[in-house]
Write a protein that holds these residues in place. Sequence first.
Motif: not given
Length: 590
Positions: A21-37, A39-48
């Motif tokens: 089936r077809k569905a209208n789904i919201r795709v959200n892409i966020d970039l999470l940056v942490t520097s303590n302790p 430096y790290k970058r994570d790409l968060v993909v979320r479907l709602t």
Amino acid sequence: METLFNKRLQVYVKCKDCEERKANIRVNIDLLVTSNPVYKRDLVVRLTDDVDPYFLYSLSISEEDYQSLKVQQGLLIDFASFPQKFIDLLHLCLAEQEKESPRFLLHLACQSSLHDSAAHFSVVETNAFKHLNHLSLKLLQGSDKEVKDYLATCLSSLKEDKQSLEIKLKKTEEDLSRQLAYAQQTLAEKTKELDKLRSEWTSQTTSLSSRHSQDLMSEREKALEIQGRLQQQTEQIRQELEGSHQRSSQQLQSRLAELEASTRELTERRYKNESALRDLMIKLASAEEESQRAKQQVTSLRRENGTLDTELHDKERSLGQLQTRLAVLEQEVKDKEQLMGRTREVLEATQQQKETMEGNVESKDHQIKKLESTVRSLSEEQKKANGIIKKLQADGRMLAEKIKVKNSVTVSQEKVVQDTAEKLHTARRLLQDAKQQLTHKDEQVSKLKEQLETTIEKLNESKEVLKTNENVIGWLNKQLNEKQLLRKPPAPESFQTPAAQSTTAGPRAQFYPMAPKPTFSHADTPDFLPPDQRTLPPPHKLVESGGLDAKYFERREDSIPLYGLLTNLQSRELPPRPSKQTLPSAYFSA
């Protein structure tokens, strides 16, 4: 956390236990940056899903996880450029989703049911041969805690939106209530002023009607005198208008002739510039061809110079060899000369001993002949060697002279090439200057054309004004002639209406009697049309309203409507417009 992408996309959802089936789904892409302790970058993909609040799939991709994903799916980009490329693919899917046969699709494949286990989110490109899977991500279903956090964030955002809307609603209510109170106050004031004006108007109309009946007889006597004055004034006005029109038309015609002459000069200059530009282009092409030929000649001469240098080295080498051979031959000649001296000494000794050695004379003569033959051969060889040496020296001189000539020719050709390059540079600069002058002349021509159009429009407007003035003068003359003929005393009823309505009409409303004014409908003279589109009322209505004959209001092709008289007449005679229907308010009852 930085939000990179947040939009609703059309996704093909396919589960194991249900149909696709077809569905209208919201795709959200966020970039999470942490520097303590670290430096790290994570790409968060979320479907709602905006409809289903429990629909939540998410995936967090770190740089280490991306390396394994890159190896598994054969990706060619690094982690820094991966989010933008992924967003570009999603934009392609968004652009293609409204088409009947989209090229880029989004698929969400669940293993069992929609809310269990994991799901594969992939970007697929379809073509005539196969489905190409550009990227496939394994998303995990949100746990109870993640769903609660997501619902809490949604609830908080909704509460913030609600608070902002309530604040806006309160502000709008206060503004509207303030405006309503001010409008009611102004309405009460205006109603009071209207009642006051009505009472004043009734008193003024009664006083004016009584005064008008008294002053009418005196004004009739004055009308004849004013009629003569009006005729003189109209004649003077007509003469002044004719003179001003003739002067303005002459000025405009002279200006038009000047503009036409300037446009002709500019067009001739433009053609001359274009011809000069073509000549410069031809000269530039010929100069480029000459420079190309000169470059080719320089390269060929350099090649010949190299070959001549090699030949010169070969000749010098052979000359050295011949010089060594000549030295050897000279040494042999010296040896032979020494041998000749010795033989001569021996001969002298033999001559001295001739008498004693007569028996050996023949043998000695034979040896002498042999030696002389060898000396002759050696002298001939020496002469030949000297000739060869002279010839080689002459060839060396000729080669040196040729090399000098070639060097001078190359230097002159390089100078010619430099001169042609300078000429080419100057020609290009002249070409650029000519182009700039041509663009400047084109701009001047366009400005002059615009000025010519404006002057022509002003000329047409002045002609139209002249026609309207002539029509007005004719109408006034006709009215005056008719007033002179019609000197019967009018009925009292015909003067009541103008006396009641002409509070601000001027002296003309008091001088002449007028018939009752007929009312025109909005279809006859619409006041919302511009003056050039308004149509005149029928001739019989105009005769009734102004007392003029119908032939002076007939519409002709070469005539211009009398804007001032008719619009004033129609503005007085049209009934008031109905007020616009007010829309019902959402907050106040009607």
